[in-house]
Design an enzyme around this catalytic site. Structure first.
Site, short mmCIF file in Angstrom:
data_model
loop_
_atom_site.label_atom_id
_atom_site.label_comp_id
_atom_site.label_asym_id
_atom_site.label_seq_id
_atom_site.Cartn_x
_atom_site.Cartn_y
_atom_site.Cartn_z
N LYS A 1 7.36 5.89 -11.27
CA LYS A 1 6.34 4.84 -11.74
C LYS A 1 6.35 4.72 -13.33
CE LYS A 1 1.47 4.17 -10.48
NZ LYS A 1 0.16 5.06 -9.73
N SER B 1 -1.94 2.17 -6.13
CA SER B 1 -1.32 1.56 -7.28
C SER B 1 0.09 1.90 -7.37
CB SER B 1 -2.14 2.07 -8.44
OG SER B 1 -1.96 3.59 -8.89
N SER C 1 -3.79 6.71 -4.56
CA SER C 1 -2.58 5.81 -5.26
C SER C 1 -1.24 6.04 -4.52
CB SER C 1 -2.43 5.49 -6.54
OG SER C 1 -3.83 4.63 -6.86
#
Ligand SMILES: [Zn+2]
Lengths: 491, 470
Positions: A79, A154, A178
């Site tokens: 990420k 997210s 997330s």
């Protein structure tokens, strides 16, 4: 052989046995990513050259007959809020475009030592604030099972990359849900380890007491393999804990010893008939297999959500104070007065969602509201934690749907912050308590969208989550309904 | 009519930079004069993704300070974030101890009085802004250096008392070895709060905070100025506003920095990146054992037990190395003499001296007992300091050792008298000067080593006895 359909474990085995080379692996994944990501937009940056160089070194290593570390030749995505030396880390924010952190996160160091091939950085909601990956400064990411739907967030980029077959494993991060929410939307296994299990050093902070690095995979064994590499005490993160063993029973696992709690308050939050029906189906299948599932009562997750909103935004308002555009990141030119300069930099640098949360958090901590909000939230958090710890005296796992609904349309919820947060409500109580939890595939709905199941376990019992997920996979066959590698996807 | 009387109320806040090699939460060096922004890393620059790790040495130093100030210790303390924006504050918050300081409810003995210590806590320093042609440039070398903040109760009643307190406190800290306490280098910084209260009144006036006081003299003068200013204002029927004032050294005046309107809201909350700071009882015990006798107590002991004058103890106590050296040397010779020698003959030397304290006391003792003349003693000291050789060896080489042994000298005298009957006759006949002649013979015979005073007195005694005999 289809490279992309291999798991991390099988890729490692094929590589180890000399059936394929690391360079071939990179070549094949690169090709597929090039096509597939045009639609998905899961990545914000790829690092194929670096990965290829590493692959060549691994091939040499194998030729020399040296020991091969456990993730050798496994392509992995990370990420965009995880620091890596000689790479930008932008957290999908305008503020950090072009920012080189100059160091590697502990998890990145561990992946690299374990022989993993880090192939790129994935898209996310700006500063990890959001649940659709639409607040990214770059572009929204699309759901691999339906390009018109959100992959969740997210960590939507990592979820889409795994769910779309681009990589077998990806790292994300969780504050509320997330990892578990996008894993559920994209048909993955998504693991949130116990708080303190994996070092957060190098993970750009959202809310420190809740943040935890999580993992995505299409196979429970893959999760376990990568988890094993990342877990452990790190002296750079004082909140990591030592002396907690990694324990997975594997073959010796006896599901009939597992007592499953099934909280009715979680089911009451379900907004979607198919999610509800499928969850009851799972319970039925478990009971048929001889597992004791008992309906119980827990604090309404909506209360946890309120507490979460206060604590997460309060900590975020402090964690994000460092973004002033003076020492790193993008700042504007020509303003002499520093107060004005910082104001302008923050005005231009952050998106609306981030600004909202900073404002809220600042308010919750202000002397005027602190007692009513922050102090109260900390107290209720303790109570929720105690309640869950208590429940685990009599149960081994808590089962619920992973999300109250399947993936929704892109753009549909961008207006309403509260509803977006509702999509990861099932994850919130466990996050507040720092407990490990997993979201796992629960088949497809009538529209062909993945549904997800959630399991929560006592602290340090990630192994039990993996074993039981494997067991559910075997008795339900839900995982096998998922098609990860179809190119295009319907709209 | 009598002038209205006021009571002065002063409280102090002292910031000490701790003498650790690395910073509070990262491994950067704390070296003072390093080029700007060279002692920095992603952690102390507050870059995204970085986390603090507590410097254990700083905790031990802070604990030592708290214990030496007679504080109660929070065995479970922790860190908090103090949130505010300032360009020299990299993270937008300072990690400090707010809710649970390391130490609290302590006291410091100043003369006959105890000054209350409200709290002693750990925190990190901010960067330093350097103004360059109107532009602020920030040096982050200082950011993250460990600090201990000491807050007193408002127990100080005069500017002079404030200065004495600070001087004694600084000495104590130097003795503890936890800070360099250099006001010039900013490792000892002090802010003062001052207010006045009418003798009859219950509540004091608003507090004025004085900042940027960078010498004891400045603190004293600023407080004195402020005391006068506030008194005059009150007598004129004005109200004292709560405000922060600076000190203008040239003008000898305090001036308004900012008014204290709304109190700044620092939005404190527990630092989530650091676990609680748990101090085990045995650790507290071992740190407590490591605390030396406080200098003021030590000085008093020297005066009372050894009868050493204030002037000498003042010189000795001001430097811990000197005081420790003195105390060791005083074990082997008269403490009073050792104190005198150090004050008068070794004032320009850096302590501890290169020679063991035993060497110094050996020389002093020999002079004291007449084995060495005073100029010889000084010469031997000089040489041993230069070469590190043992005083005995130097004296042997020079053949300087005086012989005061009575038996030896008496034998010597018998020999001279026997060999020089003429000179003895002269002396006995009243020629007083003849004794010089006999002395000379004696010194020659003893190869200069006989103690001349002993020789003379015994010789006179012997001859006078002979007189009486005759
Ligand atoms: Zn540093």
């Amino acid at each position: 052989m289809e490279f992309k359909e291999q798991t991390a474990c099988s890729l490692f085995r094929l590589f180890e046995q000399g059936e394929i080379s690391a360079v071939e692996i990179i070549k094949n994944f690169r090709e597929f990513q090039g096509q597939r990501d045009k639609d998905l937009k899961a990545f914000v940056k790829t690092s194929w050259k670096r990965a290829e160089k590493k692959a060549r070194a691994l091939d040499e290593k194998r030729k020399r007959g040296e020991d091969l570390p456990p993730l050798s030749a496994v392509p992995i995505a990370i990420k965009d809020n995880i620091a890596r030396l000689r790479e930008t880390m932008t957290c999908s924010s305008n503020f950090l475009k072009g920012f080189f952190p100059g160091y590697s996160a502990t998890v990145v160091e561990k992946l690299e030592e374990a022989g993993a091939l880090i192939i790129g950085r994935t898209n996310m909601d700006e500063m990890a604030m959001g649940s659709t990956t639409e607040t990214s400064v770059y572009h929204p990411t699309r759901n691999p099972h339906n390009l018109g739907k959100t992959p969740g967030g997210s960590s939507g980029g990592s979820a889409a990359a795994v769910g779309g077959g681009i990589v077998p494993v990806a790292l994300g991060s969780e504050t509320g849900g997330s990892v578990r929410q996008p894993a559920s939307f994209c048909g993955n296994y998504g693991l949130r380890p116990t708080y303190g299990r994996i070092s957060r050093f190098g993970l750009a902070a959202y809310a420190s007491s809740l943040d935890q690095i999580g993992l995505f995979a299409r196979d429970p064994d893959d999760l376990w393999r990568v988890f094993g590499v990342l877990a452990g005490k790190d002296k750079k993160d004082s909140t990591t804990v030592s002396g907690k063993g990694l324990e997975r029973k594997g073959e010796a696992f006896d599901p009939e010893e597992i007592r499953v709690a099934f909280p009715r308050e979680y089911m009451e939050l379900v907004e979607d008939g198919e999610v509800e029906k499928r969850t009851f189906e799972v319970v039925e299948k478990l009971e048929k297999a001889g597992i004791k599932v008992e309906e119980i009562s827990l604090t309404d997750p909506k209360k946890a959500l309120g507490v979460y909103s206060v604590i997460a935004t309060a900590e975020a308002s402090s964690n994000l104070a460092r973004f002033d555009g003076l020492r790193f990141g993008k700042g504007i030119e020509g303003e002499k007065n520093w107060e004005e300069l910082i104001k302008k930099n923050r005005e231009v640098g952050f998106g609306q969602e981030v600004k909202n949360r900073i404002l809220l958090g600042t308010l919750f901590l202000s002397s005027q509201y602190r007692e009513k909000f922050y102090d109260r939230a900390v107290q209720v958090r303790k109570e929720i934690t105690q309640e869950l710890d208590q429940l685990f005296c009599n149960f081994d796992l808590i089962l619920s749907p992973a999300t109250p609904m399947p993936a929704f349309n892109l753009g549909s919820r961008i207006e309403s912050s509260l509803e977006k947060i509702m999509s990861d409500i099932m994850a919130i109580p466990g996050s507040l308590a720092g407990l490990p939890a997993i979201s796992l595939p629960m088949g497809l709905n009538s529209e062909g969208l993945p549904l997800g199941l959630q399991l929560m376990a006592p602290r340090w019992k990630e192994g039990r989550l993996i074993d039981f997920s494997q067991f559910i996979r075997e008795i339900t066959g839900y995982r096998e309904e998922l098609k990860y590698f179809s190119e295009g996807g319907s709209e | 009519m009598m002038e209205k009387e006021f009571k002065t109320i002063i409280g102090l806040e002292i910031h000490l930079q701790l003498k650790t090699l690395s910073k509070m939460f990262c491994s950067c060096s704390t070296e003072f004069a390093a080029p700007a922004n060279t002692n920095t890393c992603p952690v102390c620059l507050g870059w995204p993704g970085t986390l603090p790790s507590v410097n254990q040495k700083a905790v031990l130093f802070g604990l030592k300070g708290a214990l030496a100030l007679n504080c109660r210790i929070n065995r479970e303390s922790g860190f908090d974030r103090k949130n505010y924006f300032y360009p020299d504050l990299p993270k937008g918050f300072q990690i400090t101890q707010y809710a649970r300081p390391l130490g609290f409810e302590g006291f410091f003995t100043l003369g006959e009085k105890n000054i209350g210590i409200r709290r002693v806590h750990l925190e990190e320093d901010a960067g330093r802004t350097i103004y360059n042609q109107g532009n602020g440039e920030i040096d982050f070398n200082r950011a993250g250096i460990p600090l201990v903040e000491i807050v007193t109760e408002p127990d100080i009643e005069s500017p002079g008392e404030a200065r004495d307190f600070l001087k004694d406190l600084r000495l104590l800290i130097l003795y503890l070895g936890i800070s360099d306490c250099s006001m010039e280098e900013g490792s000892f910084r002090c802010d003062a709060n001052i207010s006045l209260k009418g003798e009859e009144e219950k509540i004091s006036q608003n507090q004025v905070e004085l900042k940027n006081l960078n010498s004891f003299q400045a603190i004293f003068r600023a407080l004195e100025y402020e005391e006068k200013r506030q008194k005059k204002a009150l007598l004129d029927g004005e109200e004292i506003k709560g405000e922060t004032r600076g000190w203008d050294e040239k003008e000898g005046k305090t001036f308004l920095l900012r008014e204290k309107g709304k109190k700044e809201d620092y939005r404190y909350f527990p630092e989530p990146d650091l676990p609680d700071l748990i101090l085990r009882q045995d650790l507290i015990g071992s740190v407590a054992e490591d605390i030396p006798e406080p200098p003021m107590q030590r000085e008093k002991r020297w005066q009372e037990e050894w009868g050493i004058g204030k002037e000498e103890t003042g010189v000795l106590i001001s430097d811990k190395a000197k005081a420790d050296y003195f105390e060791k040397a005083a074990n082997f010779a008269s403490p009073k003499e050792v104190a005198k020698w150090i004050k008068e003959h070794l004032y320009a030397h850096v302590f501890p001296l290169e020679i063991p304290p035993e060497y110094l006391s050996e020389i002093i003792k020999m002079v004291e007992e007449g084995d060495l003349s005073f100029p010889q003693g000084k010469e031997v000291l000089k040489e041993t300091l230069e070469t590190g050789r043992k005083p005995g060896e130097i004296i042997d080489d020079k053949g300087w050792k005086q012989i005061s042994n009575q038996e030896y000298i008496e034998e010597l005298i018998e020999e001279i008298i026997e060999n020089n009957p003429g000179v003895v006759q002269d002396y006995l006949a009243g020629k007083e000067k003849a004794i010089q002649n006999l002395m000379g013979k004696g010194m020659k015979k003893s190869e200069g080593q006989a103690n001349p005073q002993t020789l003379r007195s015994l010789l006179e005694e012997r001859l006078k006895g002979r007189e009486e005999d005759g």
